[in-house]
Design an enzyme around this catalytic site. Sequence first.
Site: not given
Ligand code: 13P
Length: 231
Positions: A84, A156, A162, A215
């Site tokens: 991550h 991602e 976020g 989130g």
């Molecule tokens: P958000 O959905 O809060 O943007 O986070 C995504 C994430 O990092 C999932 O691993």
Amino acid sequence: MIIALNNKSNLEKIEFESYIKGLESISTEETIILCPTYLNIGAANSSLKIGSQNVSINENGAYTGEISATQLKSYNVQYAIVGHSERREYQRETNEEINLKIKQLLKNDITPILCIGESLKERENNQVKEVLKEELSIAIKDIKEEDKKKIIVAYEPIWSIGTGIIPTNEQIEEVFAEIKKIVPKSKILYGGSANEENIEQLKQIGAIDGYLLGGLSLKLEKLKIFLQKLH
Ligand code: 13P
């Protein structure tokens, strides 16, 4: 579809107890993978599929503070997030370590959910393909073909996590096509500010096999709406 819920460093003991009851009461056909903190994995005792947010590069032994893949397996963990961007940034996790973690997971029959993604600066400098190719190819180095297809890749973009900002569908499609060139048989998830509103846009992308939610994983009412709008 695969819906992986990354709780990150959230939910204390009591909060988690009511959270998991709420989550279990949501009826859906999707494959929900709950990835709570390590402590909450121990407390989960759930019918849901469970994933961890990390794993040690080592087997059991003198590695204070680490949790091994065999330990995860003994708690019925079936999936594990690796690489991550928050760990890459705050724990300085490298692609080489991520490769070792994936090998530990595969050896223990745990499905890795490998996160890759570029920063805003990398996107602005036109380095997206290069960065993702490097992250992905080192992560899967020396892994057998038959094992590679077991890895779930989560795209991602760091600038999307976020922030409430998501890439355009064209940007996501372009990245997914690049990922497919390297791991044609892997499932690919999208993660980064996916929510009950922008799912209308995201669901137009045929190549998405599921979502990694941060989130939204904590907001069960909105998660329910998201799941209802998925198809
Ligand atoms: P958000 O959905 O809060 O943007 O986070 C995504 C994430 O990092 C999932 O691993």
